[in-house]
Write a protein that holds these residues in place. Structure first.
Motif, PDB file in Angstrom:
ATOM      1  N   VAL A   1      34.475  18.272  -8.309  1.00 62.15           N
ATOM      2  CA  VAL A   1      35.876  18.073  -8.705  1.00 62.15           C
ATOM      3  C   VAL A   1      36.147  18.728 -10.055  1.00 62.15           C
ATOM      4  N   LEU A   2      35.228  18.571 -10.995  1.00 56.41           N
ATOM      5  CA  LEU A   2      35.392  19.218 -12.294  1.00 56.41           C
ATOM      6  C   LEU A   2      35.423  20.734 -12.164  1.00 56.41           C
ATOM      7  N   ALA A   3      34.577  21.284 -11.300  1.00 54.82           N
ATOM      8  CA  ALA A   3      34.568  22.730 -11.095  1.00 54.82           C
ATOM      9  C   ALA A   3      35.891  23.200 -10.494  1.00 54.82           C
ATOM     10  N   LEU A   4      36.440  22.416  -9.598  1.00 54.00           N
ATOM     11  CA  LEU A   4      37.732  22.794  -9.012  1.00 54.00           C
ATOM     12  C   LEU A   4      38.870  22.668 -10.017  1.00 54.00           C
ATOM     13  N   LEU A   5      38.818  21.643 -10.865  1.00 58.80           N
ATOM     14  CA  LEU A   5      39.881  21.455 -11.854  1.00 58.80           C
ATOM     15  C   LEU A   5      39.839  22.497 -12.966  1.00 58.80           C
ATOM     16  N   THR A   6      38.668  23.038 -13.228  1.00 60.76           N
ATOM     17  CA  THR A   6      38.533  24.002 -14.320  1.00 60.76           C
ATOM     18  C   THR A   6      38.343  25.431 -13.812  1.00 60.76           C
ATOM     19  N   ARG A   7      38.714  25.713 -12.593  1.00 56.62           N
ATOM     20  CA  ARG A   7      38.429  27.017 -12.007  1.00 56.62           C
ATOM     21  C   ARG A   7      39.152  28.172 -12.692  1.00 56.62           C
ATOM     22  N   ARG A   8      40.206  27.920 -13.433  1.00 54.45           N
ATOM     23  CA  ARG A   8      40.926  28.984 -14.117  1.00 54.45           C
ATOM     24  C   ARG A   8      40.351  29.297 -15.505  1.00 54.45           C
ATOM     25  N   LEU A   9      39.421  28.472 -15.965  1.00 58.30           N
ATOM     26  CA  LEU A   9      38.790  28.696 -17.261  1.00 58.30           C
ATOM     27  C   LEU A   9      37.647  29.701 -17.130  1.00 58.30           C
ATOM     28  N   PRO A  10      37.267  30.338 -18.237  1.00 59.67           N
ATOM     29  CA  PRO A  10      36.102  31.240 -18.175  1.00 59.67           C
ATOM     30  C   PRO A  10      34.843  30.474 -17.772  1.00 59.67           C
ATOM     31  N   LEU A  11      33.928  31.161 -17.142  1.00 58.19           N
ATOM     32  CA  LEU A  11      32.726  30.519 -16.602  1.00 58.19           C
ATOM     33  C   LEU A  11      31.915  29.753 -17.652  1.00 58.19           C
TER      34      LEU A  11
END
Length: 127
Positions: free
Chosen positions: A67-77
């Motif tokens: 869920v965190l990865a999906l919520l932050t998908r627009r941030l740099p890796l």
């Protein structure tokens, strides 16, 4: 065959879920090792009891990381990875404080105080 960008996104999500599962397993083992060291719990290390909690902890941490990865998908890796690791580290420390240290349990190993916090646990982290 999926385009390269989509394949990379799927690998990142799978990596996040795997990292969460490892964090959940590590939290359970850390709590069991602390209990065994201090001889706190109704059986050595609470491994029987904590193994049932692991059935929920491992998939729960994996889902949290996903869920965190999906919520932050627009941030740099690197920012995404740091955010996921920070939240998972907080979960591991919280689980250790709640389940790994049985405050007031009459442990008799002589290696820990009445709070059942092992001496190898850093004092600057909550317990």
């Amino acid at each position: 065959m999926a385009p390269p960008g989509r394949r990379a996104a799927r690998l990142q999500l799978a990596g996040a879920a795997l990292t969460g599962a490892v964090a959940g397993f590590s939290a359970s083992r850390l709590a069991a090792n602390a209990r065994a060291y201090c001889d706190a719990g109704w059986e050595a290390g609470g491994k029987f009891e904590l193994s049932f909690e692991m059935l929920f902890l491992v998939p729960g941490c994996a889902a949290l990381a996903l869920v965190l990865a999906l919520l932050t998908r627009r941030l740099p890796l690197p920012v995404r990875a740091a955010a996921i690791l920070a939240v998972l580290a907080a979960v591991v420390v919280w689980y250790f404080a709640v389940r790994g240290t049985l405050d007031g349990y009459p442990g008799d190993s002589g290696l820990c105080g009445t709070d059942n916090v092992p001496p190898w646990w850093p004092a600057w982290l909550p317990s």
